[in-house]
Scaffold this motif. Structure first.
Motif, short mmCIF file in Angstrom:
data_model
loop_
_atom_site.label_atom_id
_atom_site.label_comp_id
_atom_site.label_asym_id
_atom_site.label_seq_id
_atom_site.Cartn_x
_atom_site.Cartn_y
_atom_site.Cartn_z
N GLU A 1 -10.68 -2.69 6.73
CA GLU A 1 -9.92 -3.93 6.88
C GLU A 1 -10.28 -4.72 8.13
O GLU A 1 -10.00 -5.93 8.20
CB GLU A 1 -8.41 -3.63 6.88
N VAL B 1 -7.47 -1.19 -0.43
CA VAL B 1 -7.65 -2.07 0.72
C VAL B 1 -8.71 -3.11 0.37
O VAL B 1 -9.52 -2.90 -0.54
CB VAL B 1 -8.09 -1.29 1.99
N GLN C 1 0.84 -1.21 0.00
CA GLN C 1 0.00 0.00 0.00
C GLN C 1 0.87 1.25 0.00
O GLN C 1 0.56 2.24 -0.67
CB GLN C 1 -0.91 0.00 1.23
N LYS D 1 -8.98 3.12 6.19
CA LYS D 1 -8.32 1.84 5.88
C LYS D 1 -8.58 0.82 6.99
O LYS D 1 -9.02 -0.31 6.72
CB LYS D 1 -6.80 2.06 5.73
#
Lengths: 73, 135
Positions: free
Chosen positions: B115, B60, B48, B111
């Motif tokens: 995630e 993501v 990333q 993010k």
């Protein structure tokens, strides 16, 4: 040294503490509970780049990151 | 034909170079924005980080659905898009942590939310059709 990183308008505020110091550990746990009680999410890195959300204080975490609750824009 | 094939590559190289220069400049500054970007980069995966340094965005994968999302830095809201396997945008997602945070912090929170707690992030997000999303 372990660190609690709290996102804020300055970028972040960092609270450093010695995890071998019982008193410092208690303070860090109190801070964890206060922040999560206010709706902050706590996360730690479990490996390079992988992140895990935690719901209870982890005294072994080198870095714990806190960010405010999410809202729709 | 040679010119047509070479020109876009040169443009892409030039744009990537400009993006890298811009982020190096931000990262070097001891400002709120610089600190936010440094914190975000620290918490990105190596892949990333490389993607962000070259393009100004990173991808993501949602922890529940396996869907791919792209998080942009310098765009007007929404800065998060669900994308298909080819990287084409499907829908914009407008959500952020509450309060006045710098962009790097906002992107990092987005993010981590996608995630680790995708359903909560999607529940909070307003879905913006591509026809209304601006770049």
């Amino acid at each position: 040294m372990a660190t609690q990183i709290v996102m804020d308008h300055t970028g972040d505020t960092r609270h450093y503490f010695n995890p071998d110091d019982a008193e410092a550990l208690v303070k860090a746990e109190v801070r964890f509970k206060e922040l999560t009680g206010l709706g902050f999410t706590a996360a730690v890195r479990v490996s390079s780049g992988e992140v895990s959300k935690i719901r209870s204080f982890d005294p072994s975490a080198e870095e714990t990151l806190f960010f405010p609750r999410l809202v729709g824009g | 034909m040679v010119l047509f094939r070479q020109y876009p590559k040169a443009e892409v190289r030039s744009r990537a170079k400009a993006v890298r220069w811009l982020y190096r400049k931000f990262l070097a500054q001891n400002t709120e924005e610089g600190r936010g970007l440094r914190l975000m980069r620290d918490w990105l995966s190596p892949r990333q980080r490389e993607q962000f340094d070259g393009t100004g965005y990173f991808d993501v994968v949602g922890c529940v659905t396996g869907r791919k999302y792209r998080i942009y830095h310098n765009v007007l809201p929404p800065n998060v898009f669900e994308v298909d396997d080819a990287g084409r945008r499907k829908v914009g997602l407008c959500f952020a942590p509450v309060g006045p945070l710098v962009k790097g912090d906002v992107m990092l929170a987005q993010k981590i939310a996608l995630e680790t707690d995708e359903q909560s992030a999607l529940a909070a997000a307003n879905r913006i059709p591509l026809t209304r999303a601006r770049r």
